[in-house]
Write an enzyme that holds these catalytic residues in place. Structure first.
Site, short mmCIF file in Angstrom:
data_model
loop_
_atom_site.label_atom_id
_atom_site.label_comp_id
_atom_site.label_asym_id
_atom_site.label_seq_id
_atom_site.Cartn_x
_atom_site.Cartn_y
_atom_site.Cartn_z
CE LYS A 5 -7.19 0.41 -1.44
NZ LYS A 5 -7.47 -0.39 -0.27
CG MET A 57 -8.56 7.32 6.85
SD MET A 57 -9.46 5.91 6.20
CE MET A 57 -9.76 4.96 7.68
CG ASP A 111 -2.05 -0.81 1.23
OD1 ASP A 111 -2.49 -1.11 0.13
OD2 ASP A 111 -2.56 -1.14 2.30
#
Ligand code: SAH
Length: 267
Positions: free
Chosen positions: A70, A183, A48
């Site tokens: 991502k 996040m 990732d």
């Protein structure tokens, strides 16, 4: 790379295996010994965006490295395709390491990958990693629990299925609890508004920890009321998380001996 990929997928050997490995929050020394051993034996590493270069460099030079990274708001490879890729590689007989930032089972979609592998009858093992909340707390000197003021911790995501956070607000404002929001930057304004609307004090201390445990870590402290403005002005780099609670008063900016940090931008 394409030739190596094709040959790995077509080997007529016994089924391979997938290790879901937590790479920790960034500092290479926070990798577990088990993660290191498994990584050093990898034939394929599927990784990732959050996995640091230094950690990736620990895989054998011959290992095929596949970036499914991502970046915020831009999914390089959709999750079902990542699942299918892991299945295909393992069916070709490869020893696959699925390397994820932090811990695979904390906001890492490790559960979905594990389920896809189980469904395909592929052996899947998990190596935990130090999740960002723990790494950032340690690296900024903020204890997540503290006898005086926090008896529990909650890890939440600030990114709901449709974007804005959709959380059990009443549970989040309980007293003597620390919230760690992953996040959480994009929607920090509605997050703070909801917490205040459900009774959390506007003066509640908040820390924004960017690139925690890495050499370029930065920390900003503010309050719930000033969070959105602090983030707007500081533009913390990715990845960043929020620590919300009285424990944030334990934070001391590097080189600062004692003064309270509330409302201070300490980059
Ligand atoms: N599985 C990961 C979390 C993935 S979700 C883990 O256990 O840590 C991605 C979010 O994690 C980022 O948006 C950020 O909020 C947080 N994060 C990951 N690494 C971080 C770091 N080094 N510093 C600050 N936040 C981090």
């Amino acid at each position: 790379m394409a030739a190596l990929f094709n040959s790995l997928c077509q080997r007529p050997t016994a089924a391979g295996e997938v290790w879901l490995v937590g790479a920790g929050p960034g500092d290479v020394e926070l990798l577990t010994l088990k993660a290191l051993r498994v990584l050093q034996q990898a034939e394929v590493v599927v990784y990732d965006r959050l996995v640091s270069e230094e950690i990736l460099a620990l895989a054998p030079p011959t290992a095929l490295r596949i970036d499914v990274g991502k970046t915020p708001g831009r999914h390089t490879l959709p999750q079902p395709e990542i699942n299918a890729l892991l299945v295909t590689l393992a069916q070709g007989g490869s020893r696959v390491v699925r390397l994820k930032g932090g811990d695979p089972f904390i906001f890492g979609r490790g559960g979905e990958e594990q389920a896809a592998l189980q469904q395909a009858g592929i052996a899947c093992r998990v190596v935990p990693g130090i999740t960002a909340a723990l790494g950032c707390a340690a690296a900024s000197g903020i204890p997540l629990t503290h006898r005086a003021c926090a008896q529990s911790v909650r890890l939440v995501t600030g990114h709901g299925r449709d974007g804005a956070p959709d959380l059990d607000w009443r549970a989040l404002v309980a007293e003597r609890q620390t919230l760690v929001c992953y996040m959480g930057l994009t929607h920090c304004d509605p997050l703070a508004q909801q917490l205040m609307a459900h009774g959390m004090a506007a003066t509640m201390p908040v820390a924004v920890v960017a690139r925690g445990t890495r050499t370029d870590q930065q920390v900003w402290t503010c309050t719930l009321a000033t969070l959105a403005e602090t983030v707007r002005r500081a533009q913390p780099p990715s990845p960043s998380l929020l620590i919300i609670g009285e424990v944030v008063t334990c934070y001391r900016a590097p080189g600062v001996a004692s003064p309270a940090q509330q409302g201070v931008v300490a980059g």
